[in-house]
Design an enzyme around this catalytic site. Structure first.
Site, PDB file in Angstrom:
ATOM      1  N   ASN A   8       0.368  -1.205  -0.310  1.00 22.40           N
ATOM      2  CA  ASN A   8      -0.504   0.288   0.578  1.00 22.40           C
ATOM      3  C   ASN A   8       0.881   1.106  -0.163  1.00 22.40           C
ATOM      4  O   ASN A   8       1.294   1.708   0.884  1.00 22.40           O
ATOM      5  CB  ASN A   8      -0.570  -0.262   1.348  1.00 22.40           C
ATOM      6  CG  ASN A   8      -1.943   0.877   1.511  1.00 22.40           C
ATOM      7  OD1 ASN A   8      -1.661   2.361   0.358  1.00 22.40           O
ATOM      8  ND2 ASN A   8      -2.608   1.094   2.383  1.00 22.40           N
ATOM      9  N   LYS A  10      -0.089   3.886  -0.538  1.00 15.43           N
ATOM     10  CA  LYS A  10      -0.846   5.588   0.226  1.00 15.43           C
ATOM     11  C   LYS A  10      -0.439   6.089  -0.352  1.00 15.43           C
ATOM     12  O   LYS A  10      -0.489   6.418  -2.026  1.00 15.43           O
ATOM     13  CB  LYS A  10      -0.005   5.522   2.045  1.00 15.43           C
ATOM     14  CG  LYS A  10      -0.056   4.315   2.340  1.00 15.43           C
ATOM     15  CD  LYS A  10       0.326   4.492   4.261  1.00 15.43           C
ATOM     16  CE  LYS A  10      -0.057   2.938   5.019  1.00 15.43           C
ATOM     17  NZ  LYS A  10      -0.459   3.530   6.124  1.00 15.43           N
ATOM     18  N   HIS A  92      -9.644   1.386   5.363  1.00 18.67           N
ATOM     19  CA  HIS A  92      -8.592   1.305   6.001  1.00 18.67           C
ATOM     20  C   HIS A  92      -8.029   2.025   6.880  1.00 18.67           C
ATOM     21  O   HIS A  92      -9.131   3.276   6.826  1.00 18.67           O
ATOM     22  CB  HIS A  92      -6.830   1.749   4.530  1.00 18.67           C
ATOM     23  CG  HIS A  92      -5.936   2.125   5.101  1.00 18.67           C
ATOM     24  ND1 HIS A  92      -5.266   2.726   6.623  1.00 18.67           N
ATOM     25  CD2 HIS A  92      -4.606   1.542   4.908  1.00 18.67           C
ATOM     26  CE1 HIS A  92      -4.210   2.636   6.600  1.00 18.67           C
ATOM     27  NE2 HIS A  92      -4.079   0.971   5.578  1.00 18.67           N
ATOM     28  N   GLU A  94      -7.208   4.716   7.661  1.00 17.55           N
ATOM     29  CA  GLU A  94      -6.565   6.542   7.913  1.00 17.55           C
ATOM     30  C   GLU A  94      -7.696   6.616   6.854  1.00 17.55           C
ATOM     31  O   GLU A  94      -7.716   7.904   6.829  1.00 17.55           O
ATOM     32  CB  GLU A  94      -5.127   6.005   6.670  1.00 17.55           C
ATOM     33  CG  GLU A  94      -4.171   5.651   7.159  1.00 17.55           C
ATOM     34  CD  GLU A  94      -3.279   5.654   6.338  1.00 17.55           C
ATOM     35  OE1 GLU A  94      -2.669   5.031   5.501  1.00 17.55           O
ATOM     36  OE2 GLU A  94      -2.332   5.091   7.308  1.00 17.55           O
ATOM     37  N   GLU A 162      -4.877  -4.515  11.064  1.00 23.34           N
ATOM     38  CA  GLU A 162      -3.545  -3.261  11.084  1.00 23.34           C
ATOM     39  C   GLU A 162      -4.420  -2.695  12.437  1.00 23.34           C
ATOM     40  O   GLU A 162      -5.053  -1.967  12.345  1.00 23.34           O
ATOM     41  CB  GLU A 162      -4.242  -2.296  10.292  1.00 23.34           C
ATOM     42  CG  GLU A 162      -3.601  -3.812   8.866  1.00 23.34           C
ATOM     43  CD  GLU A 162      -3.364  -2.614   7.242  1.00 23.34           C
ATOM     44  OE1 GLU A 162      -2.136  -2.524   7.058  1.00 23.34           O
ATOM     45  OE2 GLU A 162      -3.545  -0.904   7.498  1.00 23.34           O
ATOM     46  N   GLY A 168       2.933   2.536  10.576  1.00 25.77           N
ATOM     47  CA  GLY A 168       3.838   3.447  10.538  1.00 25.77           C
ATOM     48  C   GLY A 168       4.956   3.784  12.086  1.00 25.77           C
ATOM     49  O   GLY A 168       5.210   5.200  12.046  1.00 25.77           O
ATOM     50  N   SER A 208       4.108  -1.652  10.095  1.00 21.63           N
ATOM     51  CA  SER A 208       5.301  -1.429  10.513  1.00 21.63           C
ATOM     52  C   SER A 208       6.194  -2.670  10.198  1.00 21.63           C
ATOM     53  O   SER A 208       7.407  -3.634  10.768  1.00 21.63           O
ATOM     54  CB  SER A 208       5.896  -1.088  11.722  1.00 21.63           C
ATOM     55  OG  SER A 208       5.356  -0.338  12.454  1.00 21.63           O
TER      56      SER A 208
HETATM   57  P1  13P Z   1       3.505   0.635   7.239  1.00 25.03           P
HETATM   58  O1  13P Z   1       3.636  -0.750   7.692  1.00 25.03           O
HETATM   59  O2  13P Z   1       4.142   1.810   6.820  1.00 25.03           O
HETATM   60  O3  13P Z   1       2.991   0.996   8.973  1.00 25.03           O
HETATM   61  O4  13P Z   1       1.774   0.859   7.864  1.00 25.03           O
HETATM   62  C1  13P Z   1       0.775  -0.455   7.014  1.00 25.03           C
HETATM   63  C2  13P Z   1      -0.091   0.100   6.040  1.00 25.03           C
HETATM   64  O5  13P Z   1      -1.026   0.390   7.203  1.00 25.03           O
HETATM   65  C3  13P Z   1      -0.425  -0.252   5.396  1.00 25.03           C
HETATM   66  O6  13P Z   1      -1.517  -0.479   4.886  1.00 25.03           O
END
Ligand code: 13P
Length: 246
Positions: A8, A10, A92, A94, A162, A168, A208
């Site tokens: 992803n 993003k 997601h 976010e 997640e 992150g 992560s």
């Molecule tokens: P990170 O791997 O950067 O922690 O992000 C995970 C994520 O949100 C994947 O959709």
């Protein structure tokens, strides 16, 4: 079951970096897992061209619940399918946080994805405060039962766990915690209309994941792949994760 590693990206990447990353992965030897790249929407067509005839698949990061119409700025699952996507991430954390997406909205998007012939990757995960209050199991159960389409089966849908506090941050859940949550997700899935084949449902862990911790996470009971954010932007680190699949 073949694992699935999804990158992803993003809101990251440029035409140049996307081309280099996708072409670099396409040039690697065949992987034993399935791999899907989810770039920002303006880069989808460029990435599908760079993927070429390799085994890499294309995914989007969101879709609208409707097939078409007056929804400025949104993208339909039908169009994503037509330009070459096989997957779409929905719900997601976010998007749940930035855009206030509810379980019902996520379910409508995932339903539209299935109707368009895409595999939805439906994301669930508790916040740090919810975890500290001991609400992880109830939050996840509510999100799984509220966000998955009625037509979801193990064959047509992927779930991604997640934990919000692990995204992150460099923090990952322990493999023991991951195993418990994935077990619970499968148990809830069994209670849904299409849940009879729950043993074959692919449940990804995200938060992560990187080359250095992928092997332990991917070998955890009930983990069938990973949804990778930051590390998916680095060709060699992402490849290490792909190679870590059992
Ligand atoms: P990170 O791997 O950067 O922690 O992000 C995970 C994520 O949100 C994947 O959709």
């Amino acid at each position: 079951m073949k694992q699935l590693i999804a990158g992803n990206w993003k809101m990251n990447g440029s035409p140049a970096s996307a081309k280099a990353l996708a072409a670099g992965l396409a040039a690697k030897p065949g992987a034993k897992c399935d791999v899907v790249l989810c770039p920002p929407a303006p880069l989808l067509s460029l990435v599908v061209a760079a993927i070429g005839s390799s085994a890499l698949a294309l995914g989007a990061q969101d879709c609208h619940a409707n097939e078409k119409g007056a929804h400025t700025g949104d993208i339909s699952a039908v169009l994503l399918k037509e330009i070459g996507c096989a997957y779409v991430i929905v719900g997601h954390s976010e998007r749940r946080a930035d855009h206030g997406e509810t379980d019902a909205e996520v379910k409508a998007k995932a339903t539209a994805a299935l109707k368009a012939g895409l595999t939805p990757i439906v994301c669930v995960g508790e916040t740090e405060a919810q975890r500290e209050r001991g609400e992880t199991a109830s939050v996840i159960a509510r999100q799984v039962s509220g966000s998955l389409p009625d037509a979801a089966t193990a064959a047509n849908t992927v779930v991604a766990y997640e934990p919000v506090w692990a995204i992150g941050t460099g923090k990952t859940a322990t493999t023991a915690d991951i195993a418990v949550v994935h077990f619970n997700i499968r148990e809830v899935f069994k209670t849904l209309p299409g849940g009879s084949g729950a043993g074959a449902l692919r449940i990804l862990y995200g938060g992560s994941v990187k080359g250095s911790n992928a092997q332990a996470i991917l070998a955890t009971a009930g983990v069938n792949g990973a949804l990778v954010g930051g590390a998916s932007l680095d060709l060699e680190d992402f490849w290490r994760i792909i190679e870590a699949t059992p």
